[in-house]
Motif scaffolding. Sequence first.
Motif, PDB file in Angstrom:
ATOM      1  N   SER A 240       0.847  -1.199   0.000  1.00 59.60           N
ATOM      2  CA  SER A 240       0.000   0.000   0.000  1.00 59.60           C
ATOM      3  C   SER A 240       0.887   1.256   0.000  1.00 59.60           C
ATOM      4  O   SER A 240       1.717   1.441   0.902  1.00 59.60           O
ATOM      5  CB  SER A 240      -0.901  -0.011   1.241  1.00 59.60           C
TER       6      SER A 240
ATOM      7  N   THR B 280       0.177   4.370   0.441  1.00 56.58           N
ATOM      8  CA  THR B 280      -0.071   5.327   1.525  1.00 56.58           C
ATOM      9  C   THR B 280       0.619   4.871   2.799  1.00 56.58           C
ATOM     10  O   THR B 280       1.291   5.643   3.477  1.00 56.58           O
ATOM     11  CB  THR B 280      -1.588   5.449   1.780  1.00 56.58           C
ATOM     12  N   LEU B 281       0.469   3.574   3.093  1.00 58.80           N
ATOM     13  CA  LEU B 281       1.076   3.052   4.315  1.00 58.80           C
ATOM     14  C   LEU B 281       2.598   3.014   4.181  1.00 58.80           C
ATOM     15  O   LEU B 281       3.328   3.243   5.150  1.00 58.80           O
ATOM     16  CB  LEU B 281       0.514   1.665   4.646  1.00 58.80           C
TER      17      LEU B 281
ATOM     18  N   SER C 196       1.221  12.680   3.890  1.00 62.09           N
ATOM     19  CA  SER C 196       0.964  11.504   3.052  1.00 62.09           C
ATOM     20  C   SER C 196      -0.235  10.695   3.539  1.00 62.09           C
ATOM     21  O   SER C 196      -1.080  10.316   2.740  1.00 62.09           O
ATOM     22  CB  SER C 196       2.200  10.610   2.983  1.00 62.09           C
ATOM     23  N   LEU C 197      -0.323  10.467   4.819  1.00 60.54           N
ATOM     24  CA  LEU C 197      -1.349   9.527   5.291  1.00 60.54           C
ATOM     25  C   LEU C 197      -2.693  10.222   5.494  1.00 60.54           C
ATOM     26  O   LEU C 197      -2.753  11.306   6.075  1.00 60.54           O
ATOM     27  CB  LEU C 197      -0.895   8.884   6.604  1.00 60.54           C
ATOM     28  N   GLY C 198      -3.745   9.567   5.024  1.00 61.00           N
ATOM     29  CA  GLY C 198      -5.080  10.130   5.183  1.00 61.00           C
ATOM     30  C   GLY C 198      -5.654   9.742   6.512  1.00 61.00           C
ATOM     31  O   GLY C 198      -6.407   8.775   6.626  1.00 61.00           O
TER      32      GLY C 198
ATOM     33  N   LYS D 127     -11.771  -1.265   5.056  1.00 62.24           N
ATOM     34  CA  LYS D 127     -10.876  -2.007   4.170  1.00 62.24           C
ATOM     35  C   LYS D 127     -11.284  -3.482   4.154  1.00 62.24           C
ATOM     36  O   LYS D 127     -11.344  -4.102   3.101  1.00 62.24           O
ATOM     37  CB  LYS D 127      -9.437  -1.848   4.676  1.00 62.24           C
TER      38      LYS D 127
ATOM     39  N   TRP E  11      -9.224   5.030  -4.820  1.00 61.37           N
ATOM     40  CA  TRP E  11      -8.462   4.844  -3.581  1.00 61.37           C
ATOM     41  C   TRP E  11      -7.477   3.692  -3.760  1.00 61.37           C
ATOM     42  O   TRP E  11      -7.787   2.660  -4.354  1.00 61.37           O
ATOM     43  CB  TRP E  11      -9.380   4.578  -2.383  1.00 61.37           C
ATOM     44  N   VAL E  12      -6.310   3.913  -3.229  1.00 58.35           N
ATOM     45  CA  VAL E  12      -5.127   3.094  -3.469  1.00 58.35           C
ATOM     46  C   VAL E  12      -5.354   1.583  -3.363  1.00 58.35           C
ATOM     47  O   VAL E  12      -4.818   0.825  -4.178  1.00 58.35           O
ATOM     48  CB  VAL E  12      -4.002   3.586  -2.515  1.00 58.35           C
TER      49      VAL E  12
ATOM     50  N   ASN F   4     -11.473   9.811  -2.207  1.00 60.42           N
ATOM     51  CA  ASN F   4     -10.057   9.782  -1.879  1.00 60.42           C
ATOM     52  C   ASN F   4      -9.381   9.241  -3.132  1.00 60.42           C
ATOM     53  O   ASN F   4      -9.657   8.099  -3.514  1.00 60.42           O
ATOM     54  CB  ASN F   4      -9.819   8.829  -0.694  1.00 60.42           C
TER      55      ASN F   4
ATOM     56  N   TYR G 140     -16.084   9.001   3.696  1.00 59.86           N
ATOM     57  CA  TYR G 140     -15.870  10.441   3.974  1.00 59.86           C
ATOM     58  C   TYR G 140     -17.178  11.227   4.005  1.00 59.86           C
ATOM     59  O   TYR G 140     -17.164  12.447   3.885  1.00 59.86           O
ATOM     60  CB  TYR G 140     -14.934  11.053   2.919  1.00 59.86           C
TER      61      TYR G 140
ATOM     62  N   LYS H 119     -12.677   8.038   9.675  1.00 55.35           N
ATOM     63  CA  LYS H 119     -12.402   9.410   9.253  1.00 55.35           C
ATOM     64  C   LYS H 119     -13.165  10.438  10.087  1.00 55.35           C
ATOM     65  O   LYS H 119     -12.568  11.264  10.765  1.00 55.35           O
ATOM     66  CB  LYS H 119     -12.735   9.582   7.765  1.00 55.35           C
TER      67      LYS H 119
ATOM     68  N   TYR I  32      -8.138  15.803   1.132  1.00 46.99           N
ATOM     69  CA  TYR I  32      -6.980  15.699   0.244  1.00 46.99           C
ATOM     70  C   TYR I  32      -7.057  16.750  -0.855  1.00 46.99           C
ATOM     71  O   TYR I  32      -8.151  17.131  -1.263  1.00 46.99           O
ATOM     72  CB  TYR I  32      -6.951  14.332  -0.448  1.00 46.99           C
TER      73      TYR I  32
ATOM     74  N   ARG J 222      -0.812  13.374  -4.241  1.00 45.01           N
ATOM     75  CA  ARG J 222      -1.838  13.645  -3.227  1.00 45.01           C
ATOM     76  C   ARG J 222      -1.205  14.232  -1.977  1.00 45.01           C
ATOM     77  O   ARG J 222      -0.190  13.744  -1.499  1.00 45.01           O
ATOM     78  CB  ARG J 222      -2.565  12.354  -2.852  1.00 45.01           C
TER      79      ARG J 222
HETATM   80  N1  GLU Z   1      -7.121   5.693   3.719  1.00 50.90           N
HETATM   81  C1  GLU Z   1      -5.961   6.380   4.206  1.00 50.90           C
HETATM   82  C2  GLU Z   1      -5.158   6.915   3.047  1.00 50.90           C
HETATM   83  O1  GLU Z   1      -5.585   6.811   1.942  1.00 50.90           O
HETATM   84  C3  GLU Z   1      -5.190   5.527   5.159  1.00 50.90           C
HETATM   85  C4  GLU Z   1      -4.167   4.616   4.583  1.00 50.90           C
HETATM   86  C5  GLU Z   1      -4.672   3.311   4.147  1.00 50.90           C
HETATM   87  O2  GLU Z   1      -5.575   2.772   4.785  1.00 50.90           O
HETATM   88  O3  GLU Z   1      -4.123   2.830   3.147  1.00 50.90           O
HETATM   89  O4  GLU Z   1      -4.105   7.455   3.239  1.00 50.90           O
END
Ligand code: GLU
Length: 394
Positions: free
Chosen positions: A14, A16-17, A37-39, A101, A125-126, A175, A207, A237, A323, A372
């Motif tokens: 991931s 983002t992580l 970076s992190l949401g 998730k 979303w990623v 996102n 969201y 969120k 974002y 982002r």
């Molecule tokens: N959803 C958030 C993001 O897009 C948290 C990270 C994740 O769960 O991948 O940054």
Amino acid sequence: MIQLSDKINKLETSATLAMAAKTRELKAEGKDIIGLSLGEPDFNTPDFIKEAAVQAINDNYSSYTPVDGYVELKKAVQNKFKRDNSLEYDLNQIVVSTGAKQSLYNVASALLNPGDEVILPCPYWVSYKDIVMLNEGVPVEVKTDIEKDFKMTPQQLEEAITPKTKMIWYSSPCNPSGSVYTKSELEGLAKVLQKYPDIIVVSDEIYEHINFGDERFSMAQIPEMYDRTVTVNGVSKAFAMTGWRIGYIGAPEKIANACKKLQGQVTSGANCIAQRAVITALEAPIDKIQYMIDKFKSRRELILGLLKEVPGFECNEPKGAFYVFPNISNYFGKTIQDYKIENATDFSMFLLEKANVATVTGEAFGNPNCIRLSYAASESDIENAIDRIKNSLS
Ligand code: GLU
Ligand code: PMP
């Protein structure tokens, strides 16, 4: 010699992580990195929710939970859907999971056979793409334009549909783009889908409360779509509860049952203390969390204003989430401070190394021209970050 599965070898980490981990690592080395970076909300979980969790511990909530969630929580989810979305779900249409998730993973696993296609309007979303691929589905990316606020049009949807199309997944508010589909836009997409009654829609509304406009509409509110839409939501969120890991779906009963069966074999029911706390969160009036939403709104104005002063950044106006997703392709092919920038990933790495600001490459969201930035950060971090970005580019 350890041989991992092909499935895991094909899976991306991931983004983002990964960026969040990299930021933590650099900070631990003593580097002064600003993390955009992190949401994840930078607020603490509200006290009234924390108190409910403490109470649950003292009341000895410690056993396995029902696989699909405590009935009191499912009732709170049912009321929330009624109150906020005018959606009526029976309790057997609701499944509580370990974060949205997991809800998304459950749905993919419950519905996809090898080769089934899932339409993903970009940017998405990623994790959507990898969740689909892990379940042997085929992601079908639909490119959208910044001029159209990064939204998929009915015509684009129609063109992407094939006999193998099984689902469409999108988030609204989105996102990473912050776009919010209006009622009439969703009706336009639904009209196309009337011709394809077997296609399921996954509407990710995590969201929903971080929405700065008047538009709020769920695909499942369209009567013809209700029986084939999965509405995904969670508390990460709006309630600043990312680490508590509670998400949920409202879905056709057949899909809900399948998700429950899967979850029963994989994780069992979600955490007992977190579930008790979420009952309190969902039963509270939205006023209780309005202070966070107001803050996100003022930070949006702040970052959009500041980004206007950065040359070569082109932004849409996000209507929700937290974002901004600027197009930075003006910098492709340029060399800045000896750093050659060919794509969004190079640009994001350049910002990390030369400006000490962590962002996420748009490639992870299916749009290679953008990056982002999360504005779930303090005003001073936002101001300093944009200042650093401007200086590094000048
Ligand atoms: N959803 C958030 C993001 O897009 C948290 C990270 C994740 O769960 O991948 O940054
Ligand atoms: N959907 C979207 C659009 C998200 O941004 C996130 C980020 N966490 C999730 C789902 C997953 O949320 P959760 O923390 O509930 O797993």
